[in-house]
Design an enzyme around this catalytic site. Structure first.
Site, PDB file in Angstrom:
ATOM      1  N   CYS A 275      -0.470   4.084   2.240  1.00  0.00           N
ATOM      2  CA  CYS A 275      -0.251   3.827   3.667  1.00  0.00           C
ATOM      3  C   CYS A 275       1.197   4.086   4.079  1.00  0.00           C
ATOM      4  O   CYS A 275       1.455   4.669   5.138  1.00  0.00           O
ATOM      5  CB  CYS A 275      -0.606   2.381   4.004  1.00  0.00           C
ATOM      6  N   ASP A 276       2.150   3.643   3.254  1.00  0.00           N
ATOM      7  CA  ASP A 276       3.536   3.566   3.699  1.00  0.00           C
ATOM      8  C   ASP A 276       4.530   4.437   2.936  1.00  0.00           C
ATOM      9  O   ASP A 276       5.703   4.481   3.290  1.00  0.00           O
ATOM     10  CB  ASP A 276       4.015   2.107   3.609  1.00  0.00           C
TER      11      ASP A 276
ATOM     12  N   CYS B 295       0.837  -1.211   0.000  1.00  0.00           N
ATOM     13  CA  CYS B 295       0.000   0.000   0.000  1.00  0.00           C
ATOM     14  C   CYS B 295       0.867   1.254   0.000  1.00  0.00           C
ATOM     15  O   CYS B 295       1.424   1.631   1.031  1.00  0.00           O
ATOM     16  CB  CYS B 295      -0.932   0.005   1.208  1.00  0.00           C
TER      17      CYS B 295
END
Length: 319
Positions: free
Chosen positions: A137-138, A134
């Site tokens: 997300c990261d 992701c």
């Protein structure tokens, strides 16, 4: 056979939020944990984009807090995973672990979608420690670093373009010399000076020291040559699979398998069955959007159980 007013299948952000709202509405939901309790966030380290946590929070910690919050209001949890459902009549029958059966007047399906992995050596061990599925997300954690995106579809192009905002260099690795991505997405990636290309390169192993990623081993699809591309992070972008196989075709799904919902609601084509989170969302796949849809599902269930007829509910769902 135990009978419940509401059963919730899955314990990611969607399922746990639905459990909180349903429990506060005195619906006494039974929540089936699933074979990955807590969902994909349990594979994530620090989460910095979930509102309310100024300093960030670890994925497993966030899921544990949400679970305890649901329990505080009376939600009950059952350890196991759903292996079958009978949606032909109400109350619905839910089979857990191939043996236990429950009845429910309404169902909330929040079983999520699992990211497809490469299945190569070292990959699963480094999830959350340099290997991610992701970018949204990261990506922030890889500011100024060299990273790799594996994949050749629109998702890979989109993730590479997004990651280029943070990384010093992004290399797209794909096993063929042609891409599945649309022409527009390819052109966008190719026009980005930070994005490099490694085509005809099949990933064979994640190289690490056990604490951080150092490289990706690839095999040239034409020559058979094996080499290592140095990198500090690997993003696998080869798609997701919605966890809907247990439904056996009883709900309307799209071509990939994501559950279709009606209008702005979480209602499915079967009255009394609702879907929320990543199992019904092929686009956003964020903890906060999943949680929001879990709230909607619980509110939809409450309205349904208050006595809205099938016709009334269909009208509500489609507007």
């Amino acid at each position: 056979m135990e009978k419940h007013r509401v059963m919730i299948l899955g314990t990611g952000p969607a399922g746990l939020t639905a459990a909180i709202y349903a429990a506060r509405a005195n619906l006494e939901p039974l929540v089936v944990e699933g074979n990955e309790p807590g969902g994909q966030l349990t594979l994530t380290t620090e989460i910095e984009n979930f509102p309310g946590f100024e300093e960030g929070i670890m994925g497993p910690q966030l899921m544990d807090q949400m679970r305890r919050q649901a329990e505080r209001f009376g939600a009950k949890f059952y350890t196991g995973y759903v292996t079958g459902v009978d949606l032909s009549k109400r109350p619905f029958t839910v089979t857990v672990n191939d043996e236990e059966q429950f009845e429910a007047e309404a169902l909330i399906i929040s079983t999520g979608a699992s990211a497809k992995l490469l299945g190569i050596k070292g990959e699963s061990e480094m999830i959350g420690h340099g290997v991610s599925t992701c970018a949204t997300c990261d990506g922030f954690f890889f500011r100024g670093k060299r990273i790799i995106v594996v994949g050749g579809g629109d998702s890979a192009m989109e993730e590479a373009t997004f990651l280029a905002k943070f990384a010093s260099e992004v290399t797209i690795v794909h096993r063929r010399d042609t891409l599945r991505a649309s022409k527009v997405m390819q052109e966008r990636a190719r026009s980005n000076p930070k994005i490099k290309w490694e085509l005809n390169a099949t990933p064979t192993a994640v190289i690490s020291d056990g604490r951080k990623v150092n490289g990706l081993e690839v095999k040239d699809s034409k020559t058979g040559e094996v080499r290592v591309i140095e990198t500090e992070g690997i993003f696998v972008a080869i798609g997701h699979s919605p966890n809907t196989s247990f439904l056996n075709g009883q709900l309307d799904v799209d071509a990939v398998g994501y559950i279709k919902t009606k209008g702005v609601s979480t209602a499915t084509n079967v009255p009394g069955v609702f879907a929320c989170g990543d199992v019904a969302d092929a686009h956003y796949r964020q903890a906060i959007t999943a949680a929001g849809s879990g709230c909607k599902a619980a509110m939809d269930v409450e309205k349904f159980l208050e006595g809205a007829s099938v016709l009334d509910w269909t009208a509500i769902a489609e507007h």
